[in-house]
Design a protein around this motif. Structure first.
Motif, PDB file in Angstrom:
ATOM      1  N   MET A   1       0.764  -1.037  -0.029  1.00  0.00           N
ATOM      2  CA  MET A   1      -0.045  -0.056   0.029  1.00  0.00           C
ATOM      3  C   MET A   1       0.800   0.981  -0.004  1.00  0.00           C
ATOM      4  SD  MET A   1      -3.153  -1.123  -0.037  1.00  0.00           S
ATOM      5  CE  MET A   1      -3.989   0.411   0.318  1.00  0.00           C
ATOM      6  N   MET A   2       0.352   2.356  -0.636  1.00  0.00           N
ATOM      7  CA  MET A   2       1.006   3.457  -0.512  1.00  0.00           C
ATOM      8  C   MET A   2       0.968   4.348   0.530  1.00  0.00           C
ATOM      9  SD  MET A   2       2.388   3.907  -3.347  1.00  0.00           S
ATOM     10  CE  MET A   2       2.101   3.151  -5.237  1.00  0.00           C
ATOM     11  N   SER A   3       2.173   4.813   1.107  1.00  0.00           N
ATOM     12  CA  SER A   3       2.152   5.413   2.423  1.00  0.00           C
ATOM     13  C   SER A   3       1.290   6.761   2.440  1.00  0.00           C
ATOM     14  CB  SER A   3       3.392   5.676   2.768  1.00  0.00           C
ATOM     15  OG  SER A   3       3.696   6.362   3.853  1.00  0.00           O
ATOM     16  N   ALA A   4       0.527   6.918   3.483  1.00  0.00           N
ATOM     17  CA  ALA A   4       0.187   8.202   3.661  1.00  0.00           C
ATOM     18  C   ALA A   4       0.623   9.372   4.423  1.00  0.00           C
ATOM     19  CB  ALA A   4      -1.670   8.109   4.554  1.00  0.00           C
ATOM     20  N   ARG A   5       2.010   8.780   4.935  1.00  0.00           N
ATOM     21  CA  ARG A   5       2.625   9.782   5.426  1.00  0.00           C
ATOM     22  C   ARG A   5       3.497  10.910   4.428  1.00  0.00           C
ATOM     23  NH1 ARG A   5       6.460   5.828   8.684  1.00  0.00           N
ATOM     24  NH2 ARG A   5       6.490   4.696   6.368  1.00  0.00           N
ATOM     25  N   LEU A   6       4.216  11.834   4.827  1.00  0.00           N
ATOM     26  CA  LEU A   6       4.857  12.694   4.064  1.00  0.00           C
ATOM     27  C   LEU A   6       5.743  11.954   3.147  1.00  0.00           C
ATOM     28  CD1 LEU A   6       5.476  15.680   6.476  1.00  0.00           C
ATOM     29  CD2 LEU A   6       3.968  15.641   4.514  1.00  0.00           C
ATOM     30  N   PRO A   7       6.366  12.215   1.940  1.00  0.00           N
ATOM     31  CA  PRO A   7       7.268  11.550   1.121  1.00  0.00           C
ATOM     32  C   PRO A   7       8.400  11.725   1.840  1.00  0.00           C
ATOM     33  CG  PRO A   7       6.425  13.600   0.053  1.00  0.00           C
ATOM     34  CD  PRO A   7       5.550  13.385   1.271  1.00  0.00           C
ATOM     35  N   LEU A   8       9.244  10.444   1.506  1.00  0.00           N
ATOM     36  CA  LEU A   8      10.583  10.590   1.845  1.00  0.00           C
ATOM     37  C   LEU A   8      11.438  11.304   0.776  1.00  0.00           C
ATOM     38  CD1 LEU A   8      10.762   6.640   2.863  1.00  0.00           C
ATOM     39  CD2 LEU A   8      10.814   8.851   4.504  1.00  0.00           C
ATOM     40  N   VAL A   9      12.348  12.122   1.167  1.00  0.00           N
ATOM     41  CA  VAL A   9      13.469  12.610   0.458  1.00  0.00           C
ATOM     42  C   VAL A   9      14.639  11.789   0.032  1.00  0.00           C
ATOM     43  CG1 VAL A   9      14.547  14.738  -0.106  1.00  0.00           C
ATOM     44  CG2 VAL A   9      12.407  15.102   1.122  1.00  0.00           C
ATOM     45  N   VAL A  38      21.747   5.482 -13.778  1.00  0.00           N
ATOM     46  CA  VAL A  38      21.428   4.045 -13.011  1.00  0.00           C
ATOM     47  C   VAL A  38      20.714   3.081 -14.347  1.00  0.00           C
ATOM     48  CG1 VAL A  38      20.595   2.388 -11.364  1.00  0.00           C
ATOM     49  CG2 VAL A  38      21.198   4.814 -10.725  1.00  0.00           C
ATOM     50  N   HIS A  39      21.437   1.990 -14.497  1.00  0.00           N
ATOM     51  CA  HIS A  39      20.624   0.849 -15.378  1.00  0.00           C
ATOM     52  C   HIS A  39      20.333  -0.114 -14.295  1.00  0.00           C
ATOM     53  CE1 HIS A  39      21.033  -2.481 -18.666  1.00  0.00           C
ATOM     54  NE2 HIS A  39      19.823  -1.928 -18.547  1.00  0.00           N
ATOM     55  N   SER A  40      19.104  -0.498 -14.357  1.00  0.00           N
ATOM     56  CA  SER A  40      18.732  -1.564 -13.498  1.00  0.00           C
ATOM     57  C   SER A  40      17.486  -2.655 -13.932  1.00  0.00           C
ATOM     58  CB  SER A  40      17.883  -0.934 -12.059  1.00  0.00           C
ATOM     59  OG  SER A  40      17.750  -1.674 -11.177  1.00  0.00           O
ATOM     60  N   CYS A  41      17.565  -3.693 -13.192  1.00  0.00           N
ATOM     61  CA  CYS A  41      16.692  -4.786 -13.817  1.00  0.00           C
ATOM     62  C   CYS A  41      15.965  -5.168 -12.506  1.00  0.00           C
ATOM     63  CB  CYS A  41      17.217  -5.822 -14.528  1.00  0.00           C
ATOM     64  SG  CYS A  41      15.826  -6.972 -15.325  1.00  0.00           S
ATOM     65  N   GLN A  42      14.792  -5.059 -12.352  1.00  0.00           N
ATOM     66  CA  GLN A  42      14.289  -5.546 -11.016  1.00  0.00           C
ATOM     67  C   GLN A  42      12.861  -6.260 -11.156  1.00  0.00           C
ATOM     68  OE1 GLN A  42      15.769  -4.636  -8.294  1.00  0.00           O
ATOM     69  NE2 GLN A  42      17.278  -3.267  -8.792  1.00  0.00           N
ATOM     70  N   PRO A  43      12.840  -7.148 -10.059  1.00  0.00           N
ATOM     71  CA  PRO A  43      11.244  -7.622  -9.935  1.00  0.00           C
ATOM     72  C   PRO A  43      10.171  -6.688  -9.724  1.00  0.00           C
ATOM     73  CG  PRO A  43      12.532  -7.967  -7.778  1.00  0.00           C
ATOM     74  CD  PRO A  43      13.439  -7.338  -8.883  1.00  0.00           C
ATOM     75  N   LEU A  44       9.006  -6.872  -9.584  1.00  0.00           N
ATOM     76  CA  LEU A  44       7.683  -6.068  -9.422  1.00  0.00           C
ATOM     77  C   LEU A  44       8.072  -5.204  -8.332  1.00  0.00           C
ATOM     78  CD1 LEU A  44       4.808  -8.388 -10.310  1.00  0.00           C
ATOM     79  CD2 LEU A  44       6.502  -6.920 -11.815  1.00  0.00           C
ATOM     80  N   VAL A  45       7.841  -3.943  -8.369  1.00  0.00           N
ATOM     81  CA  VAL A  45       8.195  -2.781  -7.219  1.00  0.00           C
ATOM     82  C   VAL A  45       6.877  -2.300  -6.723  1.00  0.00           C
ATOM     83  CG1 VAL A  45       9.256  -0.499  -7.141  1.00  0.00           C
ATOM     84  CG2 VAL A  45      10.336  -2.145  -8.786  1.00  0.00           C
ATOM     85  N   ASP A  46       7.091  -1.995  -5.224  1.00  0.00           N
ATOM     86  CA  ASP A  46       6.096  -1.309  -4.384  1.00  0.00           C
ATOM     87  C   ASP A  46       6.871  -0.392  -3.912  1.00  0.00           C
ATOM     88  OD1 ASP A  46       4.040  -0.552  -3.324  1.00  0.00           O
ATOM     89  OD2 ASP A  46       3.287  -2.565  -2.460  1.00  0.00           O
ATOM     90  N   LEU A  47       6.987   0.944  -4.417  1.00  0.00           N
ATOM     91  CA  LEU A  47       7.780   1.820  -3.792  1.00  0.00           C
ATOM     92  C   LEU A  47       6.883   2.910  -3.057  1.00  0.00           C
ATOM     93  CD1 LEU A  47      10.724   2.996  -4.016  1.00  0.00           C
ATOM     94  CD2 LEU A  47       9.829   4.734  -5.611  1.00  0.00           C
ATOM     95  N   PRO A  48       7.233   3.357  -1.799  1.00  0.00           N
ATOM     96  CA  PRO A  48       6.623   4.372  -1.204  1.00  0.00           C
ATOM     97  C   PRO A  48       6.686   5.437  -1.708  1.00  0.00           C
ATOM     98  CG  PRO A  48       8.569   3.879   0.127  1.00  0.00           C
ATOM     99  CD  PRO A  48       8.681   2.838  -1.023  1.00  0.00           C
ATOM    100  N   GLU A  49       5.797   6.355  -1.220  1.00  0.00           N
ATOM    101  CA  GLU A  49       5.740   7.953  -1.966  1.00  0.00           C
ATOM    102  C   GLU A  49       6.936   8.619  -1.449  1.00  0.00           C
ATOM    103  OE1 GLU A  49       2.522  11.322  -2.963  1.00  0.00           O
ATOM    104  OE2 GLU A  49       2.001   9.752  -1.618  1.00  0.00           O
ATOM    105  N   VAL A  50       8.024   9.032  -2.341  1.00  0.00           N
ATOM    106  CA  VAL A  50       9.093   9.762  -2.183  1.00  0.00           C
ATOM    107  C   VAL A  50       9.323  10.792  -2.971  1.00  0.00           C
ATOM    108  CG1 VAL A  50      10.362   7.380  -1.474  1.00  0.00           C
ATOM    109  CG2 VAL A  50      10.284   8.126  -4.096  1.00  0.00           C
TER     110      VAL A  50
END
Length: 304
Positions: A1-9, A38-50
């Motif tokens: 789930m996306m975080s409801a907190r302030l985004p991380l810088v 950056v060149h990257s290959c990743q599995p499925l991503v769930d990134l918090p709000e940043v």
């Protein structure tokens, strides 16, 4: 789930801490300053709000079908990529300090991309003759075809793979071209760059050439030459090419090869010594540039 907190810088290095796999390639150890890759290959991503302090350009790669759920400043959007989208040159742009979150949905298990991180101060100052640094703001952009940005990203990746620490001058040149393009086409206000029909004055051209010749063996940067001439990187690149028919980077490589040809006449000097003396990052970088300019490698030239 996306975080409801302030985004991380987070900085571009911190961004990688949120990803399970290490990157395939980064510019972090190559001395780049104005731009990072950056060149990257990743599995499925769930990134918090940043949010990032740099402008982030994303170049999706590969051929997998991926659906991305993005949150820009609290607003959810879904972007889908299919095989034809990768070939068409799609890019995305997330301006500095804009909060975003990301979740990927896909029938495949990995997604591949290039991220380019551009310093806002560099973007604002590439052409102060034409751009007011206090009024530079970029527009968030999702899944847009931009062949120039796409090609710049791939060219930077290729240069980093081949030249490594010898790619700084080239990275500066590409970052300058990228910044001008962003200001023209992705800014909240239109920036008009002054056009010059003529190139550098004879005095300025001599000054630039003398400076390059005096520092051929050093890890020379584009900003140092432009500063020496008292002009921005953008206008120096434009006017230098108009005067010589070559970009500053092409001229620098050509002159390093010319000096190397002279040093190779002395058999007591090793090829590695010649490479270092002429400002090449290593022997392989030297051999590649020498072959491009002469059609033969340094050893063949020495024996010819």
């Amino acid at each position: 789930m996306m975080s409801a907190r302030l985004p991380l810088v987070i900085d571009y290095v911190d961004w990688l801490k949120f990803l399970p796999n290490p990157p395939l390639l980064t510019s972090f150890q190559s001395g780049w300053s104005s731009i990072q890759l950056v060149h990257s290959c990743q599995p499925l991503v769930d990134l918090p709000e940043v949010s990032n302090p740099q402008h982030m350009i994303v170049i999706p790669m590969g051929h997998q079908a991926v659906d991305l759920e993005l949150v820009f400043e609290g607003r959810k959007q879904v972007v889908s990529y299919r095989e034809e989208d990768y070939a068409s040159g799609c890019i995305e742009l997330c301006p500095a300090d804009l909060s975003y979150g990301l979740r990927s949905h896909s029938t495949v298990k990995t997604m591949e991309w290039i991220h380019c991180y551009l310093e806002p101060t560099f973007l604002a100052q590439i052409a102060p003759e034409s751009v007011n640094p206090d009024h530079v703001e970029l527009l968030p952009t999702l899944k847009t075809v931009d062949l120039l940005i796409h090609q710049i990203g791939l060219a930077l990746k290729s240069s980093l793979e081949v030249d490594g620490v010898g790619s700084r001058f080239y990275a500066d040149s590409m970052a300058t071209a990228l910044s001008a393009h962003l200001l023209r086409h992705y800014s909240t206000r239109k920036h008009q760059f002054r056009e010059h029909e003529d190139g550098l004055s004879k005095q300025k051209l001599k000054q630039a050439i003398d400076y390059i010749q005096a520092h051929l063996g050093e890890d020379l940067s584009l900003s140092e030459i432009a500063h020496e001439l008292g002009m921005s990187q953008y206008y120096f690149c434009r006017l230098f090419k108009r005067s010589t028919g070559m970009s500053p980077h092409q001229y620098l490589i050509q002159q390093r090869v010319e000096r190397a040809k002279q040093l190779l006449k002395y058999p007591e000097q090793t090829i590695t010594f010649v490479a270092m003396e002429c400002g090449f990052a290593n022997q392989s970088h030297f051999a590649k540039c020498f072959r491009q300019c002469t059609g033969m490698n340094p050893k063949q030239f020495r024996n010819s």
